[in-house]
Write a protein that holds these residues in place. Structure first.
Motif, short mmCIF file in Angstrom:
data_model
loop_
_atom_site.label_atom_id
_atom_site.label_comp_id
_atom_site.label_asym_id
_atom_site.label_seq_id
_atom_site.Cartn_x
_atom_site.Cartn_y
_atom_site.Cartn_z
N HIS A 73 36.70 39.52 86.42
CA HIS A 73 37.83 39.22 87.29
C HIS A 73 38.41 37.83 87.02
N GLU A 74 37.80 37.08 86.10
CA GLU A 74 38.20 35.71 85.89
C GLU A 74 39.21 35.62 84.75
N GLN A 75 40.35 35.00 85.01
CA GLN A 75 41.37 34.84 83.99
C GLN A 75 40.98 33.66 83.10
N MET A 76 40.81 33.93 81.81
CA MET A 76 40.46 32.88 80.86
C MET A 76 41.69 32.51 80.06
N ASP A 77 41.83 31.22 79.72
CA ASP A 77 42.94 30.78 78.88
C ASP A 77 42.78 31.34 77.48
N ASP A 78 43.93 31.48 76.79
CA ASP A 78 43.89 31.85 75.39
C ASP A 78 43.32 30.68 74.58
N THR A 79 43.01 30.93 73.33
CA THR A 79 42.36 29.93 72.49
C THR A 79 43.31 29.48 71.39
N SER A 80 43.51 28.20 71.26
CA SER A 80 44.35 27.64 70.21
C SER A 80 43.48 27.09 69.08
N ALA A 81 44.13 26.71 67.98
CA ALA A 81 43.39 26.13 66.86
C ALA A 81 42.69 24.85 67.28
N SER A 82 43.35 24.03 68.11
CA SER A 82 42.72 22.78 68.57
C SER A 82 41.55 23.07 69.51
N ASP A 83 41.68 24.10 70.36
CA ASP A 83 40.56 24.50 71.21
C ASP A 83 39.35 24.89 70.37
N TYR A 84 39.62 25.65 69.32
CA TYR A 84 38.55 26.12 68.44
C TYR A 84 37.85 24.95 67.75
N LYS A 85 38.64 23.97 67.30
CA LYS A 85 38.06 22.80 66.64
C LYS A 85 37.20 22.00 67.59
N GLU A 86 37.49 22.09 68.88
CA GLU A 86 36.71 21.38 69.88
C GLU A 86 35.52 22.18 70.38
N GLY A 87 35.30 23.37 69.78
CA GLY A 87 34.10 24.13 70.08
C GLY A 87 34.29 25.37 70.93
N LYS A 88 35.52 25.69 71.32
CA LYS A 88 35.74 26.89 72.13
C LYS A 88 35.62 28.14 71.26
N ASP A 89 35.03 29.17 71.82
CA ASP A 89 34.90 30.45 71.12
C ASP A 89 36.29 31.03 70.86
N ILE A 90 36.48 31.69 69.69
CA ILE A 90 37.81 32.20 69.35
C ILE A 90 38.27 33.27 70.33
N GLN A 91 37.34 33.96 70.99
CA GLN A 91 37.72 34.96 71.99
C GLN A 91 37.63 34.43 73.41
N GLY A 92 37.26 33.18 73.56
CA GLY A 92 37.13 32.60 74.89
C GLY A 92 35.86 33.00 75.61
N ILE A 93 34.86 33.48 74.88
CA ILE A 93 33.60 33.87 75.53
C ILE A 93 32.83 32.61 75.92
N PRO A 94 32.48 32.44 77.19
CA PRO A 94 31.79 31.23 77.66
C PRO A 94 30.29 31.30 77.42
N TRP A 95 29.87 31.12 76.19
CA TRP A 95 28.46 31.30 75.84
C TRP A 95 27.54 30.38 76.64
N GLU A 96 28.03 29.21 77.01
CA GLU A 96 27.19 28.26 77.73
C GLU A 96 26.80 28.77 79.11
N ARG A 97 27.50 29.79 79.62
CA ARG A 97 27.21 30.34 80.94
C ARG A 97 26.47 31.67 80.88
N LEU A 98 26.15 32.12 79.68
CA LEU A 98 25.55 33.44 79.54
C LEU A 98 24.07 33.33 79.18
N ASN A 99 23.42 34.48 79.17
CA ASN A 99 21.97 34.50 78.99
C ASN A 99 21.54 34.26 77.55
#
Length: 440
Positions: free
Chosen positions: A42-68
């Motif tokens: 139900h949570e709206q996640m922002d899209d991912t830009s090239a700069s987001d990716y370079k800063e460590g964001k997953d290309i699909q926006g998957i929040p790995w730091e919050r998962l098991n």
């Protein structure tokens, strides 16, 4: 008992229903997840830009730091748990020795952006030609009962075809008939012409800049022969042709001006994919057989059988030079064939997780993109003979399609996943600019 990653990872998506030829529900392989105890669905996640990716964001926006699991842990589990679908259970011994050894380190295309504003959906788990790009700013994909246009430049999508209701052809030609509630199983675009096939044997032709559909019909007259593949090509005389391949073992060719049926060729098995050579003379015919055929596009006469695959094939593509055709198979390989000497494949390229269900050459012939059913798209350097290094696009979810833009500058990948699906955009690295000549 196999570990249930869907509960532990708490990812949402992959819970698409595919259907077999009898209309029964079927799931292909290990899905990305169906739970979502953390409420991520139900949570709206922002899209991912090239700069987001370079800063460590997953290309699909998957929040790995919050998962098991970490991304690396989940990748290892996916590779272990994913079940590749097979129609033929032949021995794979010796297949690994045939495959080229390539290093997964090169980057021919850099990640540019991803969006979850548009999401591909898949009707039939074996058919994945559901994404096309007519320019680096114009991408088309199937989403539920619509064909959507996505503009990476303007970052917005719009519907260009809705097939949920009644479709009435605008052209009053022989064979045209109204359709309703079409499930699009396959699609092709060239210039301004869009062609779509349906789950119950439908064929739709539409000009993307005009309202309505120019032509639509049911190819088989019944609801039991899915349209597996459509193609748009130039005949040797320069005329535009449309082909449709169906489960009734027939390949039909239409004139794209008056939509008249020109030829229909019957083959020994259901035809899952066809593609026509750049000169319009040869047709690759693939289906419910381990053999792939080369046929004369005007007479349907078999010219050669391409032997080496171990299961059914669902993808093919021609190198722009016209001498090489690539085939993708459920044995998790892509084979390259030189049609001047078709007795044996000239290269065998291995998949990582499952069937190779999508193949596209870049327009200049420099690269081949091979899309697996899920998680991986491989980009090979055709100019280097498909040897040496390759780029591996590593993602999570069912791959609905991969497509180059006509100028070769853009590569797009569509992921079918309810939460983390969307369109990934990559841009060609300038250091890999156009060559004066290609390998083939």
């Amino acid at each position: 008992m196999a570990h249930d990653l869907r509960d532990d990872l708490e990812l949402v998506g992959g819970d698409y229903y595919y259907f077999d030829d009898d209309g029964d529900e079927f799931h292909d392989g290990f899905q990305t997840g169906s739970g979502g105890a953390s409420g991520l669905q139900h949570e709206q996640m922002d899209d991912t830009s090239a700069s987001d990716y370079k800063e460590g964001k997953d290309i699909q926006g998957i929040p790995w730091e919050r998962l098991n699991y970490s991304r690396d842990q989940y990748r290892k589990m996916r590779l272990k748990e994913y079940k590749n679908y097979q129609n033929l259970t032949r021995s794979r011994s010796g297949l690994e020795q045939e495959c080229k050894q390539v290093e997964r380190k090169d980057t021919f295309y850099d990640f540019q952006s991803s969006t979850r504003s548009v999401k591909s959906t898949i009707v039939h788990f074996q058919l994945r030609n559901l994404l096309w790009a007519t320019s680096k700013h114009d991408v088309y994909l199937v989403q539920n009962y619509s064909v959507m246009h996505w503009s990476p430049l303007h970052q917005r999508g719009r519907e260009v075809l809705n097939v949920a209701g009644q479709l009435t052809p605008t052209e009053n030609v022989k064979g045209a008939r109204p359709l309703s509630r079409v499930q699009i199983s396959t699609m092709a675009l060239k210039d301004n012409l869009m062609v779509a096939g349906g789950f119950q044997g439908e064929l739709i032709c539409k000009f993307v800049d005009k309202p309505g559909v120019a032509f639509c019909t049911n190819l088989t007259g019944n609801n039991n022969s899915i349209t597996n593949a459509v193609d748009i090509y130039q005949a040797p005389n320069g005329a535009t042709r449309v082909t449709a391949a169906n489960n009734d073992c027939v390949v039909r060719t239409f004139d794209a001006e008056r939509y008249s049926l020109l030829t229909q060729f019957t083959f020994p098995w259901s035809v899952n994919n066809t593609s026509v050579s750049p000169d319009g003379k040869l047709m690759a015919v693939l289906g419910d057989s381990s053999d792939c055929l080369l046929a004369d596009s005007q007479s349907g006469r078999e010219i050669a059988a391409l032997r080496g695959h171990l299961d059914y094939s669902f993808a093919s593509a021609w190198h722009p030079g016209g001498h090489v055709v690539a085939t993708g198979n459920q044995d998790a390989t892509c084979r390259l064939w030189d049609v001047r000497n078709p007795s044996a494949s000239l290269a065998v390229l291995p998949g990582r997780i499952g069937a190779v269900r999508g193949l596209r050459f870049s327009p200049d012939g420099r690269f081949l993109a091979a899309a697996e059913a899920a998680d991986f798209v491989h980009v090979y350097d055709a100019a280097a003979g498909y040897a040496g290094a390759e780029q591996e696009v590593d993602l999570f979810g069912e791959v609905a399609g991969a497509a180059f833009s006509p100028d070769g500058e853009g590569l797009f990948v569509s992921v079918a996943d309810r939460t983390y699906g969307g369109v990934l955009e990559f841009r060609r690295r300038r250091s890999y600019g156009c060559l004066d000549s290609c390998f083939f």
